[in-house]
Design a protein around this motif. Sequence first.
Motif, PDB file in Angstrom:
ATOM      1  N   ALA A  35       0.165   2.347 -67.955  1.00 43.50           N
ATOM      2  CA  ALA A  35      -0.684   1.577 -68.854  1.00 43.50           C
ATOM      3  C   ALA A  35      -0.656   0.085 -68.533  1.00 43.50           C
ATOM      4  O   ALA A  35      -1.596  -0.629 -68.807  1.00 43.50           O
ATOM      5  CB  ALA A  35      -0.255   1.808 -70.301  1.00 43.50           C
ATOM      6  N   GLY A  36       0.434  -0.366 -67.968  1.00 47.98           N
ATOM      7  CA  GLY A  36       0.568  -1.785 -67.655  1.00 47.98           C
ATOM      8  C   GLY A  36       1.215  -2.550 -68.791  1.00 47.98           C
ATOM      9  O   GLY A  36       1.402  -2.040 -69.891  1.00 47.98           O
ATOM     10  N   MET A  37       1.529  -3.767 -68.519  1.00 51.71           N
ATOM     11  CA  MET A  37       2.246  -4.608 -69.469  1.00 51.71           C
ATOM     12  C   MET A  37       1.442  -4.835 -70.740  1.00 51.71           C
ATOM     13  O   MET A  37       1.997  -4.894 -71.829  1.00 51.71           O
ATOM     14  CB  MET A  37       2.578  -5.944 -68.797  1.00 51.71           C
ATOM     15  CG  MET A  37       3.393  -6.887 -69.624  1.00 51.71           C
ATOM     16  SD  MET A  37       4.994  -6.202 -70.028  1.00 51.71           S
ATOM     17  CE  MET A  37       5.354  -7.127 -71.491  1.00 51.71           C
ATOM     18  N   SER A  38       0.133  -4.925 -70.654  1.00 53.03           N
ATOM     19  CA  SER A  38      -0.669  -5.250 -71.835  1.00 53.03           C
ATOM     20  C   SER A  38      -0.636  -4.153 -72.885  1.00 53.03           C
ATOM     21  O   SER A  38      -0.869  -4.420 -74.060  1.00 53.03           O
ATOM     22  CB  SER A  38      -2.113  -5.535 -71.425  1.00 53.03           C
ATOM     23  OG  SER A  38      -2.676  -4.385 -70.832  1.00 53.03           O
ATOM     24  N   ASP A  39      -0.320  -2.929 -72.500  1.00 52.92           N
ATOM     25  CA  ASP A  39      -0.261  -1.819 -73.447  1.00 52.92           C
ATOM     26  C   ASP A  39       1.167  -1.341 -73.693  1.00 52.92           C
ATOM     27  O   ASP A  39       1.398  -0.187 -73.987  1.00 52.92           O
ATOM     28  CB  ASP A  39      -1.088  -0.629 -72.914  1.00 52.92           C
ATOM     29  CG  ASP A  39      -2.561  -0.935 -72.889  1.00 52.92           C
ATOM     30  OD1 ASP A  39      -3.002  -1.757 -73.702  1.00 52.92           O
ATOM     31  OD2 ASP A  39      -3.261  -0.355 -72.053  1.00 52.92           O
ATOM     32  N   SER A  40       2.130  -2.244 -73.588  1.00 53.81           N
ATOM     33  CA  SER A  40       3.526  -1.819 -73.639  1.00 53.81           C
ATOM     34  C   SER A  40       4.132  -1.839 -75.037  1.00 53.81           C
ATOM     35  O   SER A  40       5.291  -1.508 -75.187  1.00 53.81           O
ATOM     36  CB  SER A  40       4.360  -2.697 -72.704  1.00 53.81           C
ATOM     37  OG  SER A  40       4.315  -4.040 -73.138  1.00 53.81           O
ATOM     38  N   GLY A  41       3.393  -2.212 -76.052  1.00 54.26           N
ATOM     39  CA  GLY A  41       3.946  -2.205 -77.410  1.00 54.26           C
ATOM     40  C   GLY A  41       4.763  -3.445 -77.669  1.00 54.26           C
ATOM     41  O   GLY A  41       5.922  -3.509 -77.302  1.00 54.26           O
ATOM     42  N   ASP A  42       4.177  -4.453 -78.288  1.00 54.76           N
ATOM     43  CA  ASP A  42       4.807  -5.762 -78.429  1.00 54.76           C
ATOM     44  C   ASP A  42       6.196  -5.736 -79.051  1.00 54.76           C
ATOM     45  O   ASP A  42       7.114  -6.337 -78.527  1.00 54.76           O
ATOM     46  CB  ASP A  42       3.900  -6.703 -79.218  1.00 54.76           C
ATOM     47  CG  ASP A  42       2.664  -7.081 -78.438  1.00 54.76           C
ATOM     48  OD1 ASP A  42       2.722  -7.041 -77.203  1.00 54.76           O
ATOM     49  OD2 ASP A  42       1.653  -7.403 -79.067  1.00 54.76           O
ATOM     50  N   ALA A  43       6.370  -5.063 -80.183  1.00 55.39           N
ATOM     51  CA  ALA A  43       7.668  -5.067 -80.861  1.00 55.39           C
ATOM     52  C   ALA A  43       8.731  -4.392 -80.008  1.00 55.39           C
ATOM     53  O   ALA A  43       9.836  -4.911 -79.845  1.00 55.39           O
ATOM     54  CB  ALA A  43       7.560  -4.382 -82.220  1.00 55.39           C
ATOM     55  N   GLU A  44       8.394  -3.252 -79.456  1.00 55.07           N
ATOM     56  CA  GLU A  44       9.342  -2.524 -78.597  1.00 55.07           C
ATOM     57  C   GLU A  44       9.685  -3.352 -77.365  1.00 55.07           C
ATOM     58  O   GLU A  44      10.851  -3.475 -76.991  1.00 55.07           O
ATOM     59  CB  GLU A  44       8.740  -1.184 -78.177  1.00 55.07           C
ATOM     60  CG  GLU A  44       9.631  -0.389 -77.252  1.00 55.07           C
ATOM     61  CD  GLU A  44       8.958   0.868 -76.707  1.00 55.07           C
ATOM     62  OE1 GLU A  44       9.698   1.705 -76.175  1.00 55.07           O
ATOM     63  OE2 GLU A  44       7.726   0.996 -76.800  1.00 55.07           O
ATOM     64  N   THR A  46       9.395  -6.651 -76.906  1.00 57.53           N
ATOM     65  CA  THR A  46      10.138  -7.866 -77.259  1.00 57.53           C
ATOM     66  C   THR A  46      11.610  -7.561 -77.479  1.00 57.53           C
ATOM     67  O   THR A  46      12.490  -8.268 -76.980  1.00 57.53           O
ATOM     68  CB  THR A  46       9.516  -8.523 -78.511  1.00 57.53           C
ATOM     69  OG1 THR A  46       8.176  -8.908 -78.204  1.00 57.53           O
ATOM     70  CG2 THR A  46      10.300  -9.744 -78.950  1.00 57.53           C
ATOM     71  N   LEU A  47      11.890  -6.511 -78.222  1.00 53.79           N
ATOM     72  CA  LEU A  47      13.283  -6.135 -78.478  1.00 53.79           C
ATOM     73  C   LEU A  47      13.990  -5.740 -77.186  1.00 53.79           C
ATOM     74  O   LEU A  47      15.101  -6.196 -76.905  1.00 53.79           O
ATOM     75  CB  LEU A  47      13.333  -4.990 -79.490  1.00 53.79           C
ATOM     76  CG  LEU A  47      14.728  -4.496 -79.874  1.00 53.79           C
ATOM     77  CD1 LEU A  47      15.545  -5.614 -80.510  1.00 53.79           C
ATOM     78  CD2 LEU A  47      14.621  -3.313 -80.825  1.00 53.79           C
ATOM     79  N   LEU A  48      13.339  -4.917 -76.382  1.00 54.22           N
ATOM     80  CA  LEU A  48      13.947  -4.474 -75.131  1.00 54.22           C
ATOM     81  C   LEU A  48      14.200  -5.645 -74.189  1.00 54.22           C
ATOM     82  O   LEU A  48      15.293  -5.778 -73.646  1.00 54.22           O
ATOM     83  CB  LEU A  48      13.077  -3.427 -74.432  1.00 54.22           C
ATOM     84  CG  LEU A  48      13.584  -2.979 -73.062  1.00 54.22           C
ATOM     85  CD1 LEU A  48      14.942  -2.279 -73.167  1.00 54.22           C
ATOM     86  CD2 LEU A  48      12.562  -2.077 -72.388  1.00 54.22           C
ATOM     87  N   PHE A  49      13.203  -6.500 -73.992  1.00 56.32           N
ATOM     88  CA  PHE A  49      13.370  -7.607 -73.049  1.00 56.32           C
ATOM     89  C   PHE A  49      14.459  -8.575 -73.521  1.00 56.32           C
ATOM     90  O   PHE A  49      15.225  -9.093 -72.708  1.00 56.32           O
ATOM     91  CB  PHE A  49      12.055  -8.344 -72.827  1.00 56.32           C
ATOM     92  CG  PHE A  49      11.003  -7.507 -72.135  1.00 56.32           C
ATOM     93  CD1 PHE A  49      11.337  -6.573 -71.168  1.00 56.32           C
ATOM     94  CD2 PHE A  49       9.670  -7.645 -72.469  1.00 56.32           C
ATOM     95  CE1 PHE A  49      10.379  -5.798 -70.535  1.00 56.32           C
ATOM     96  CE2 PHE A  49       8.699  -6.879 -71.840  1.00 56.32           C
ATOM     97  CZ  PHE A  49       9.055  -5.953 -70.872  1.00 56.32           C
ATOM     98  N   GLY A  50      14.558  -8.800 -74.822  1.00 55.19           N
ATOM     99  CA  GLY A  50      15.630  -9.648 -75.342  1.00 55.19           C
ATOM    100  C   GLY A  50      17.000  -9.029 -75.119  1.00 55.19           C
ATOM    101  O   GLY A  50      17.933  -9.695 -74.651  1.00 55.19           O
ATOM    102  N   ASP A  51      17.136  -7.750 -75.447  1.00 56.95           N
ATOM    103  CA  ASP A  51      18.410  -7.055 -75.242  1.00 56.95           C
ATOM    104  C   ASP A  51      18.769  -6.992 -73.759  1.00 56.95           C
ATOM    105  O   ASP A  51      19.926  -7.169 -73.379  1.00 56.95           O
ATOM    106  CB  ASP A  51      18.344  -5.631 -75.808  1.00 56.95           C
ATOM    107  CG  ASP A  51      18.273  -5.581 -77.322  1.00 56.95           C
ATOM    108  OD1 ASP A  51      18.505  -6.620 -77.976  1.00 56.95           O
ATOM    109  OD2 ASP A  51      17.975  -4.490 -77.854  1.00 56.95           O
ATOM    110  N   LEU A  52      17.756  -6.746 -72.946  1.00 53.28           N
ATOM    111  CA  LEU A  52      17.970  -6.612 -71.511  1.00 53.28           C
ATOM    112  C   LEU A  52      18.456  -7.920 -70.894  1.00 53.28           C
ATOM    113  O   LEU A  52      19.442  -7.928 -70.153  1.00 53.28           O
ATOM    114  CB  LEU A  52      16.671  -6.154 -70.852  1.00 53.28           C
ATOM    115  CG  LEU A  52      16.710  -5.697 -69.406  1.00 53.28           C
ATOM    116  CD1 LEU A  52      17.654  -4.529 -69.214  1.00 53.28           C
ATOM    117  CD2 LEU A  52      15.299  -5.313 -68.953  1.00 53.28           C
ATOM    118  N   THR A  53      17.790  -9.021 -71.207  1.00 56.49           N
ATOM    119  CA  THR A  53      18.211 -10.296 -70.605  1.00 56.49           C
ATOM    120  C   THR A  53      19.596 -10.702 -71.082  1.00 56.49           C
ATOM    121  O   THR A  53      20.401 -11.198 -70.296  1.00 56.49           O
ATOM    122  CB  THR A  53      17.181 -11.414 -70.871  1.00 56.49           C
ATOM    123  OG1 THR A  53      16.994 -11.584 -72.258  1.00 56.49           O
ATOM    124  CG2 THR A  53      15.863 -11.109 -70.198  1.00 56.49           C
ATOM    125  N   ALA A  54      19.898 -10.489 -72.359  1.00 57.93           N
ATOM    126  CA  ALA A  54      21.240 -10.831 -72.862  1.00 57.93           C
ATOM    127  C   ALA A  54      22.307 -10.005 -72.152  1.00 57.93           C
ATOM    128  O   ALA A  54      23.337 -10.538 -71.726  1.00 57.93           O
ATOM    129  CB  ALA A  54      21.310 -10.602 -74.370  1.00 57.93           C
TER     130      ALA A  54
END
Length: 140
Positions: A35-44, A46-54
């Motif tokens: 689907a690509g980044m634009s259809d990735s589900g903003d809340a999911e 955002t949470l994943l990318f924050g947890d991942l980078t930390a």
Amino acid sequence: MEPTGQVTRVLHDDHMAVIGLLGRLNSFITAHRKAGMSDSGDAEATLLFGDLTAALDVEVVAHFAFEENQVFPLMVEAGFGDICDMLIAEHVSLLSMTERVSSLAKGAWADGLDEESWVEFCRMGAALAEDLTAHAEKEE
């Protein structure tokens, strides 16, 4: 593994936490790759990318440093130097992967990813999920 001491318990908990996070990453990539980044589900996302980078920028780096500076010297003294050399070589490779995936996740978190970066994130993220999970399981 049944952790028997405080150090082994902390290492075990770290391994289980990163395996869980990498499972989330792999599931996210599997669900959203086409689907690509634009259809990735903003809340999911955002949470994943924050947890991942930390986790990748702080926790994995600190975990590897602890093992290399505190645990592996004891293992070398006990005659397990070859295993430590192998694990350290894996750390070097994995740190390179974590840096790239973290950088892509930060970009996705802040501005989204273009198609080329999204493809790279999916490829590198899936490879990191596989390799770091295998590494954590090996250490277990």
